[in-house]
Design an enzyme around this catalytic site. Structure first.
Site, PDB file in Angstrom:
ATOM      1  CB  SER A 172       2.994   0.421   8.553  1.00  0.00           C
ATOM      2  OG  SER A 172       1.529   0.954   8.378  1.00  0.00           O
TER       3      SER A 172
ATOM      4  CG  MET B 182      -8.446   6.705   1.796  1.00  0.00           C
ATOM      5  SD  MET B 182      -7.465   6.895   3.606  1.00  0.00           S
ATOM      6  CE  MET B 182      -6.604   5.769   3.470  1.00  0.00           C
TER       7      MET B 182
ATOM      8  CG  HIS C 161      -3.638  -1.979  -1.887  1.00  0.00           C
ATOM      9  ND1 HIS C 161      -4.582  -2.484  -1.969  1.00  0.00           N
ATOM     10  CD2 HIS C 161      -4.443  -1.106  -0.689  1.00  0.00           C
ATOM     11  CE1 HIS C 161      -5.886  -2.187  -1.489  1.00  0.00           C
ATOM     12  NE2 HIS C 161      -5.810  -1.281  -0.899  1.00  0.00           N
TER      13      HIS C 161
ATOM     14  CG  MET D 147     -11.783   2.925   1.494  1.00  0.00           C
ATOM     15  SD  MET D 147      -9.847   3.135   2.197  1.00  0.00           S
ATOM     16  CE  MET D 147      -8.637   2.931   1.142  1.00  0.00           C
TER      17      MET D 147
ATOM     18  CB  SER E  82      -0.833   0.032   1.664  1.00  0.00           C
ATOM     19  OG  SER E  82      -1.372   1.257   1.854  1.00  0.00           O
TER      20      SER E  82
ATOM     21  CG  ASP F 144      -5.039   2.426   0.991  1.00  0.00           C
ATOM     22  OD1 ASP F 144      -6.059   1.300   0.452  1.00  0.00           O
ATOM     23  OD2 ASP F 144      -3.757   2.255   2.122  1.00  0.00           O
TER      24      ASP F 144
ATOM     25  CG  ASP G  86      -6.120  -3.198   2.332  1.00  0.00           C
ATOM     26  OD1 ASP G  86      -5.459  -2.961   3.681  1.00  0.00           O
ATOM     27  OD2 ASP G  86      -6.750  -2.652   1.864  1.00  0.00           O
ATOM     28  N   GLY G  87      -5.128  -4.567   6.009  1.00  0.00           N
ATOM     29  CA  GLY G  87      -5.452  -3.644   7.134  1.00  0.00           C
ATOM     30  C   GLY G  87      -4.040  -4.351   8.332  1.00  0.00           C
TER      31      GLY G  87
ATOM     32  CG  MET H  46     -11.570  -2.707   4.433  1.00  0.00           C
ATOM     33  SD  MET H  46     -10.047  -2.615   3.833  1.00  0.00           S
ATOM     34  CE  MET H  46      -9.775  -1.603   4.958  1.00  0.00           C
TER      35      MET H  46
ATOM     36  CG  HIS I  20      -9.277  -0.465  -0.928  1.00  0.00           C
ATOM     37  ND1 HIS I  20      -8.038  -0.257   0.191  1.00  0.00           N
ATOM     38  CD2 HIS I  20     -10.554  -0.169  -1.276  1.00  0.00           C
ATOM     39  CE1 HIS I  20      -9.326  -0.272   1.270  1.00  0.00           C
ATOM     40  NE2 HIS I  20     -10.868  -0.593   0.536  1.00  0.00           N
TER      41      HIS I  20
HETATM   42  C1  DX5 Z   1      -6.322   1.506   5.155  1.00  0.00           C
HETATM   43  C2  DX5 Z   1      -6.054   1.390   4.057  1.00  0.00           C
HETATM   44  C3  DX5 Z   1      -5.442   0.326   3.978  1.00  0.00           C
HETATM   45  C4  DX5 Z   1      -3.708   0.890   4.746  1.00  0.00           C
HETATM   46  C5  DX5 Z   1      -3.041  -0.321   4.762  1.00  0.00           C
HETATM   47  O1  DX5 Z   1      -7.925   2.153   4.575  1.00  0.00           O
HETATM   48  O2  DX5 Z   1      -7.408   0.732   2.949  1.00  0.00           O
HETATM   49  O3  DX5 Z   1      -4.411  -0.049   2.679  1.00  0.00           O
HETATM   50  O4  DX5 Z   1      -3.024   1.212   4.093  1.00  0.00           O
HETATM   51  O5  DX5 Z   1      -2.051  -0.193   6.045  1.00  0.00           O
HETATM   52  P1  DX5 Z   1      -0.879  -0.736   7.267  1.00  0.00           P
HETATM   53  O6  DX5 Z   1      -0.742  -1.806   6.459  1.00  0.00           O
HETATM   54  O7  DX5 Z   1      -0.463  -0.020   7.246  1.00  0.00           O
HETATM   55  O8  DX5 Z   1      -2.903  -1.203   7.912  1.00  0.00           O
HETATM   56 ZN    ZN Z   2      -6.319  -0.538   0.992  1.00  0.00          ZN
END
Ligand code: DX5
Ligand code: ZN
Length: 227
Positions: free
Chosen positions: A207, A45, A41, A77, A16, A43, A184-185, A146, A75
């Site tokens: 991370s 938002m 990936h 959101m 990500s 993200d 994911d997460g 998730m 992804h």
């Molecule tokens: C959260 C995201 C994830 C996130 C994952 O809303 O969809 O993709 O960036 O990050 P880590 O691996 O740090 O949880």
């Molecule tokens: Zn994600």
């Protein structure tokens, strides 16, 4: 020759980029792919569906133009979803996933993504039930469960979603189709094995990869840890 070996389903690692150094994004993505990652990936938002604001189609286009050839896994959101599908498809997205509770019409959104030659996927936050997934499973390429509440990187893995992963694994296996089961997460060296054991085959890792300085080592260790 002539002997047919059963090939195990390939495990996909999808870093990500939310956790990457945005000032050097192209280089970061190139490095993580060279280090053994499979997908990218992304993200997205909107400070509406989730309380955070990240990136739009322009970033996907920049990665495409930078020469990133790996599948770009977007992804979403965001809500509403429909008007943003074409811009992400035009920017070079391969997979486009959306949260089922962000749309009024799940099958229509899936069709719209497909009509733009992208692979559709549906996403379930930890508190969102699978609902009638079985009815439209055959029309999608990916299910994302998730393991944190969507919105931020760096949160802790929620083991209570593993039952949902097991249920989706059974549905996919019963369908006989090649549909990826993504998680994911909070995926890291400690949690990836549980996710793999429950049936996930596609792992988003933010991370745990980007906050280290040796991407090849951590990706190799993640692969060993998933068994
Ligand atoms: C959260 C995201 C994830 C996130 C994952 O809303 O969809 O993709 O960036 O990050 P880590 O691996 O740090 O949880
Ligand atoms: Zn994600």
């Amino acid at each position: 020759m002539g002997i047919c070996y059963h090939t195990p389903m390939k495990h996909i690692i999808a870093p990500s980029i939310l956790a990457a150094d945005f000032a050097r994004l192209g280089e970061e993505v190139q490095n993580v792919l060279t280090a053994g990652a499979n997908w990218v990936h992304i993200d997205v938002m909107d400070n509406h569906f989730v309380p955070n604001l990240t990136m739009g189609p322009h970033v996907v286009e920049a990665l495409s133009n930078f020469g990133i050839n790996a599948p770009l896994d977007v992804h979403l959101m965001i809500s509403p979803v429909a008007d943003m599908i074409k811009p992400f498809a035009d920017a070079g997205a391969d997979y486009i996933t959306f949260h089922v509770d962000a749309v009024d019409d799940i099958p229509a959104t899936i069709k719209l993504i497909r009509s733009h030659n992208c692979k559709p996927g549906v996403v379930f936050n930890p508190d969102v039930p699978l609902g009638d997934l079985a009815d439209y499973l055959s029309t999608i390429d990916l299910v994302l469960i998730m393991s944190v509440q969507a919105g931020f990187g760096g949160q802790s893995f929620m083991p209570e979603v593993l039952d949902k992963v097991r249920t989706v694994r059974s549905l996919i296996d019963a369908s006989g189709q090649s549909i990826r089961l993504q998680i994911d997460g909070g995926i890291n060296l400690q949690t990836i094995a549980q996710a793999a054991e429950a049936g996930a085959d596609t792992f988003v890792v933010g991370s745990a990869i980007f906050k280290t300085d040796d991407y090849a080592s951590i990706i190799a260790a993640l692969r060993r840890a998933m068994g």
